[in-house]
Write an enzyme that holds these catalytic residues in place. Sequence first.
Site, PDB file in Angstrom:
ATOM      1  CB  CYS A   2      -0.854   0.046   1.254  1.00  0.00           C
ATOM      2  SG  CYS A   2      -1.770  -1.471   1.530  1.00  0.00           S
ATOM      3  NE  ARG A  27       4.269   1.879  -1.397  1.00  0.00           N
ATOM      4  CZ  ARG A  27       5.439   1.342  -1.097  1.00  0.00           C
ATOM      5  NH1 ARG A  27       6.480   1.603  -1.853  1.00  0.00           N
ATOM      6  NH2 ARG A  27       5.568   0.570  -0.047  1.00  0.00           N
ATOM      7  CD1 TRP A  74      -2.934  -4.840  -4.927  1.00  0.00           C
ATOM      8  CD2 TRP A  74      -1.636  -5.958  -3.497  1.00  0.00           C
ATOM      9  NE1 TRP A  74      -2.640  -6.051  -5.487  1.00  0.00           N
ATOM     10  CE2 TRP A  74      -1.845  -6.757  -4.645  1.00  0.00           C
ATOM     11  CE3 TRP A  74      -0.846  -6.475  -2.476  1.00  0.00           C
ATOM     12  CZ2 TRP A  74      -1.309  -8.027  -4.792  1.00  0.00           C
ATOM     13  CZ3 TRP A  74      -0.301  -7.735  -2.620  1.00  0.00           C
ATOM     14  CH2 TRP A  74      -0.525  -8.504  -3.765  1.00  0.00           C
ATOM     15  CG  ASN A 100       2.864  -0.813   3.052  1.00  0.00           C
ATOM     16  OD1 ASN A 100       2.353  -1.830   2.595  1.00  0.00           O
ATOM     17  ND2 ASN A 100       4.060  -0.386   2.687  1.00  0.00           N
ATOM     18  N   GLY A 101       1.418  -3.180   5.376  1.00  0.00           N
ATOM     19  CA  GLY A 101       2.055  -4.316   6.037  1.00  0.00           C
ATOM     20  C   GLY A 101       0.997  -5.294   6.519  1.00  0.00           C
ATOM     21  CD  GLU A 483      10.812 -10.315 -17.733  1.00  0.00           C
ATOM     22  OE1 GLU A 483      10.530 -11.099 -16.819  1.00  0.00           O
ATOM     23  OE2 GLU A 483      10.466  -9.119 -17.734  1.00  0.00           O
ATOM     24  CE  LYS A 487       7.400  -7.773 -17.659  1.00  0.00           C
ATOM     25  NZ  LYS A 487       8.436  -7.612 -16.688  1.00  0.00           N
ATOM     26  CD  GLU A 490       4.186  -8.311 -15.025  1.00  0.00           C
ATOM     27  OE1 GLU A 490       3.893  -8.244 -13.830  1.00  0.00           O
ATOM     28  OE2 GLU A 490       5.363  -8.207 -15.429  1.00  0.00           O
ATOM     29  CG  HIS A 506      10.834 -34.183 -24.413  1.00  0.00           C
ATOM     30  ND1 HIS A 506      11.153 -35.493 -24.699  1.00  0.00           N
ATOM     31  CD2 HIS A 506      11.924 -33.454 -24.750  1.00  0.00           C
ATOM     32  CE1 HIS A 506      12.394 -35.558 -25.168  1.00  0.00           C
ATOM     33  NE2 HIS A 506      12.874 -34.321 -25.213  1.00  0.00           N
ATOM     34  CE  LYS A 603       7.908  -1.306 -10.337  1.00  0.00           C
ATOM     35  NZ  LYS A 603       8.146  -2.058 -11.585  1.00  0.00           N
TER      36      LYS A 603
HETATM   37  C1  AGP Z   1       7.641  -7.737 -12.929  1.00  0.00           C
HETATM   38  O1  AGP Z   1       7.134  -7.325 -14.135  1.00  0.00           O
HETATM   39  C2  AGP Z   1       6.625  -8.096 -11.933  1.00  0.00           C
HETATM   40  N1  AGP Z   1       5.750  -7.014 -11.659  1.00  0.00           N
HETATM   41  C3  AGP Z   1       7.097  -8.849 -10.706  1.00  0.00           C
HETATM   42  O2  AGP Z   1       7.353 -10.156 -11.112  1.00  0.00           O
HETATM   43  C4  AGP Z   1       8.336  -8.309  -9.962  1.00  0.00           C
HETATM   44  O3  AGP Z   1       9.477  -8.447 -10.762  1.00  0.00           O
HETATM   45  C5  AGP Z   1       8.504  -9.076  -8.644  1.00  0.00           C
HETATM   46  O4  AGP Z   1       7.361  -8.904  -7.854  1.00  0.00           O
HETATM   47  C6  AGP Z   1       9.742  -8.680  -7.887  1.00  0.00           C
HETATM   48  O5  AGP Z   1       9.749  -7.326  -7.553  1.00  0.00           O
HETATM   49  P1  AGP Z   1      11.070  -6.636  -7.027  1.00  0.00           P
HETATM   50  O6  AGP Z   1      12.057  -6.656  -8.146  1.00  0.00           O
HETATM   51  O7  AGP Z   1      10.650  -5.256  -6.660  1.00  0.00           O
HETATM   52  O8  AGP Z   1      11.549  -7.435  -5.859  1.00  0.00           O
END
Ligand code: AGP
Length: 608
Positions: A2, A27, A74, A100-101, A483, A487, A490, A506, A603
């Site tokens: 958050c 966040r 969040w 936040n937490g 990756e 991308k 997500e 396989h 994020k």
């Molecule tokens: C990346 O596109 C994602 N949003 C997610 O996988 C991110 O890389 C992961 O949560 C790790 O975040 P960080 O690098 O801030 O630790």
Amino acid sequence: MCGIVAYIGPKDATPFLLEGLARLEYRGYDSAGVAVAGRTGGLKVRKVKGRVADLAAVVPARFKGGTGIGHTRWATHGVPSDANAHPHLDNAERIAVVHNGIIENADELRARLAADGAVFRSETDTEVLAHLIAAHTAEGTELEDAVRAALGKVVGTYGIAVLDAEQPDRIVVARNGSPIVLGIGEKEMFAASDVSALVRYTRQVVHLEDGELATVRADGFRTFTEDARTTHRQPSTVDWEIDSYDTGGYEHFLLKEIHEQPGSVERTLSGRLDERFATAHLGGLNLDARELREIRRVKILGCGSAYYAGEMGAQLIEELSRIPAHSEPASEFRYRNPVIEADTLYVAVSQSGETYDTLAAVQEIKRKGGRVLGVVNTVGSAIARECDGGIYLHAGPEISVASTKAFTSTVVAFALLALHFGRIHDLSPADGRRIVAGLKALPDQIREILAQGDGIAELAAEYAESEGMMFIGRVRGYPVAREGAQKLKEISYVHAEAYPASELKHGPLALISPELPTVALVPDDELLDKNLTTLGEIKARSGRVLAIAHRRPDAKLADHCVLVPKSEPELDPLLLNIPLQLLAYHAAVELKRDVDKPRNLAKSVTVE
Ligand code: AGP
């Protein structure tokens, strides 16, 4: 995760609170709220399910007060709703808390407080804090003492800001596991979860440490520990530019951040290449050559894209230094009672420096006596501070939820580390020079790829409506495929799966059909022929193929191709990944997704 903001000063708090929340929306963005101590006494509170813009729409013009706190959420405990949005209040509506937490013993505290008459109006763990602080606020008690006493009963992580209607001359903030930064203004003070909310107002900041609290007044602040010992903190100056936090004319932060990569890679490399000895200098490692030579293994830990960047890093380290290296999700590692070896170097990767699973993995390694380096973007973040040394990325703030420029800079940082290791071991000066030259060429090569944006947008439009997509690559290409799939899924919500190209026959070959196109990484390396054979197998099953390649494959093997400039073989994955960022971005735009704030994600994930 958050976002928290707070203001105290001669102006009305609300404009800063709303603007700060909008900057922290990356966040968390399922609900938002603000509370101010009104000039005529009492608290004014507005909170809604939805975005900060939805909150701004319901905050009336008369919502005025010089002391205020705000929150963008969040959800972890309880669904996104008006009732679960922060701030949360006690029965008397005197104490307001944003948090936040996670409060781990919330259920137990809730039962006790309810038995004493607290009336709970939300499903959140945070509301417990409001009632608990109120329970310690006897006549004449200073707010900071009530907060300290309450936090003494709490198990969990928190960054909090607390407002008391009867002590509107102060805000109390506290940090344990979730960041809090104080911003020092001219006769006004700010606090926030990160500096992006503050930089328009001040560059002078103080990062609280875990276990630290602060009483913030318009004319200054005092920091102290949970047992009331005063700490003496010197402000530092934020050097990131204000425009780092704006879209700067781009339609989305994501597109801006993809286009920033030539510059961010230059910053990651800056001052670290040594042409004379054909190596890299990494000042923050805190390990001399002798200590580095004793390392027998490298274990890299991160989550999501940070983990995939770690996979690329592990390959670079093995190839250039011949030290066995392996990347593992930090979220798995921390739960499997890992063996910690004295001659293994552990490396934690994180853009935010806040990801809870990665932080917990670092703490577990250190608890068992291991040595951890951080590859981190956010200076002074929890993971950076927990590590024994490390490499800062200097990629600049990354706002969009999907990581792009931090991902690329992480791999560049690993290339520097691998070069450094390699040159301490058996990497020849000639090979060292080859890698140095390859690294120096990257920014211009990335520019070349970015110039193909329009063509990639057209391809994205063609493939975006697919029922899913397969991403394949061999050896160095496999983490790129992972990756790329990450991308796409997500931000566009198109199902995407990554496979080693060698594994296709396989099992997953059964999935191939015109409805499931394949994105294939086809570098011009020693495995080119193998990759071309795989393309033939896909085409023979009527699969569509989009190749990301150094040379255009025969039209019989690929329906479309994006050409990427050739680097050194070890560095090629870095460049092969860039078109996949653009592909995911344009597919998401085509499908009208919320590109910078994809559904269900935040994020950085500061909870388990
Ligand atoms: C990346 O596109 C994602 N949003 C997610 O996988 C991110 O890389 C992961 O949560 C790790 O975040 P960080 O690098 O801030 O630790």
